[in-house]
Scaffold this active site. Structure first.
Site, mmCIF file in Angstrom:
data_model
loop_
_atom_site.group_PDB
_atom_site.id
_atom_site.type_symbol
_atom_site.label_atom_id
_atom_site.label_comp_id
_atom_site.label_asym_id
_atom_site.label_seq_id
_atom_site.Cartn_x
_atom_site.Cartn_y
_atom_site.Cartn_z
ATOM 1 N N ARG A 161 0.842 -1.191 0.000
ATOM 2 C CA ARG A 161 0.000 0.000 0.000
ATOM 3 C C ARG A 161 0.886 1.254 0.000
ATOM 4 O O ARG A 161 1.755 1.413 0.856
ATOM 5 C CB ARG A 161 -0.939 -0.008 1.212
ATOM 6 C CG ARG A 161 -1.881 -1.191 1.214
ATOM 7 C CD ARG A 161 -2.798 -1.209 2.412
ATOM 8 N NE ARG A 161 -3.771 -0.114 2.380
ATOM 9 C CZ ARG A 161 -4.717 0.067 3.303
ATOM 10 N NH1 ARG A 161 -4.812 -0.772 4.323
ATOM 11 N NH2 ARG A 161 -5.561 1.070 3.210
ATOM 12 N N ASP A 183 -15.890 4.032 2.153
ATOM 13 C CA ASP A 183 -16.042 2.827 2.982
ATOM 14 C C ASP A 183 -17.459 2.261 2.942
ATOM 15 O O ASP A 183 -17.699 1.150 3.427
ATOM 16 C CB ASP A 183 -15.645 3.125 4.434
ATOM 17 C CG ASP A 183 -14.132 3.152 4.622
ATOM 18 O OD1 ASP A 183 -13.410 2.723 3.702
ATOM 19 O OD2 ASP A 183 -13.667 3.612 5.682
#
Length: 434
Positions: free
Chosen positions: A121, A312
């Site tokens: 990431r 999200d």
């Protein structure tokens, strides 16, 4: 050993009261503020999410390191600071971003690392910004990715930083959290349109509660060097966790659910789930210190959902649309590819199991439900991603035997999820897998 579970649900109604854990987003910010304030700020209602437990352990000294290391109000004299201290945050992405900024302005050499996925990431945008400020940071393995070595001895070189607005808002938040501790303060220039704006607004509001003022003019956020005030930050229950209960209500024929502690004036951007799910016939009534969810039949009129400010929620809403056969269009999914997994690819793979396609055309994603079929059984891969497990779990209402891979993955943000499902009529059968 991974533990899979078989989810089943008798009946098409959902009724009950669910007490949600504290917001992971609020709590992680509050913990950094607490540490930077060197004791002036206290945090109440700490989340039991694994990511937050990890961050609290590090910042509160359970990992032998804490607020004493930050910009020299105190020096940690308990151990030899010439030896780099290794901090492994596992899969906690927010902790990686926030701690990178936190330790960048300290006086101690620290190595920050994490899980194998964490090493994939990107962290380069934040590292570049911190280097511009005066931090000494090196990459231990691959350029632009953890692990990173933070050398300490921070000496601020400038107060002006430019950062692109379409990257993860956690980079911006990480910089804003440390801004008041910088001797010259911080003037943050946001280039282009800001993604996940509510998360930046949450950060600034919480800083304000802790006595840190700011100005935000057009695309520039300025925070001067200043001291924190003595205060307590009370963490609200998690609206991201609440979204799964909205999904359960949307897929049920009848729903009467009460979620205590949630308010209509939340700092959390994911509280927009109330507006999104209104399209699916879910009414939210705030009273008695929480929110009541009820379901009423309603044809879906809204076909385009912009998830830019609430990424999200994307998996939750996409799965609901797929289960109901709505050919909706989604935008604002760009950041999903650098989360715990490539969430776009994960969604495409799992939705294909019910004949639904998520088609990517540039920055627009379209659901094609024309070949949707609901099987009697389905295996859901979770890709080490807590939100994949919880977004797909409501499908047990329409799929008689739903097997969820690696059920423990929900501990990252909502450890009590499976227990709470049982309170409203779900049956959770554990199944061990090597």
């Amino acid at each position: 050993m991974k533990h899979n579970i078989i989810l089943t649900k008798q009946g098409q109604s959902a009724r009950g009261t669910i007490q949600l854990t504290g917001s992971k987003s609020e709590c992680n910010r509050a913990l950094v503020i607490e540490a930077l304030s060197t004791g002036k700020v206290k945090v109440e209602n700490i989340s039991d999410a694994a990511d937050t437990v990890t961050l609290a352990g590090i910042l509160r000294g359970n990992e032998e390191i804490g607020a004493e290391s930050v910009i020299g109000e105190f020096q940690n004299t308990q151990r030899d600071t010439r030896t780099p201290h290794l901090i492994n945050i596992g899969p906690a992405g927010t902790a990686m971003r926030f701690l990178t900024a936190y330790y960048a302005i300290g006086n101690e050499e620290v190595v920050l690392t994490g899980s194998e996925r964490m090493k994939q990431r990107p962290i380069g945008v934040l590292v570049d910004a911190l280097r511009s400020l005066g931090a000494f940071i090196e990459y231990e393995e691959n350029e632009g990715y953890p692990p990173i070595i933070l050398k300490g001895n921070f000496q601020q070189q400038t107060r002006n930083i430019t950062i692109k607005g379409n990257i993860s808002s956690q980079y911006i938040t990480a910089l804003l959290l440390i801004a008041a501790k910088l001797p010259l303060g911080l003037e943050l220039h946001i280039e282009g349109e800001l993604t996940s704006r509510p998360y930046v607004e949450m950060t600034l509001a919480m800083l304000n509660q802790a006595g840190i003022g700011h100005t935000w003019t057009e695309n520039v956020i300025s925070i001067e060097h200043q001291n924190f005030a003595e205060t307590s930050l009370h963490v609200e229950p998690d609206w991201s966790a609440a979204s799964y209960w909205y999904a359960i209500a949307a897929l049920s024929d009848e729903a009467e659910l009460f979620l205590p502690g949630l308010t209509s004036y939340s700092l959390q951007g994911d509280s927009v789930i109330t507006e999104i799910m209104a399209n699916f016939g879910i009414t939210s009534v705030f009273k008695d210190g929480g929110v009541y969810l009820t379901k009423e039949p309603k044809p879906l009129a809204r076909k385009i959902f912009d998830m830019k400010e609430c990424p999200d929620l994307a998996q939750t809403v996409i799965v609901v649309c797929a289960a109901l056969g709505h050919n909706a269009t989604f935008t604002g999914l760009e950041t999903l590819k650098i989360k715990e997994t490539d969430r776009v690819l994960a969604l495409q793979t799992e939705l294909a199991k019910i004949g639904v396609k998520l088609i990517e055309k540039g920055q627009v994603y379209k659901l094609d439900c024309s070949e949707k079929q609901i099987p009697q059984r389905m295996f859901v891969s979770t890709y080490d991603d807590h939100r994949m497990a919880m977004a797909f779990a409501p499908l047990a209402i329409v799929i008689p035997g739903l097997e969820i891979e690696d059920a423990d993955v929900v501990e990252k943000s909502y450890p009590a999820f499976w227990t709470d499902l049982q309170k409203v009529g779900f049956t959770v059968q554990e199944k061990a897998e090597s």
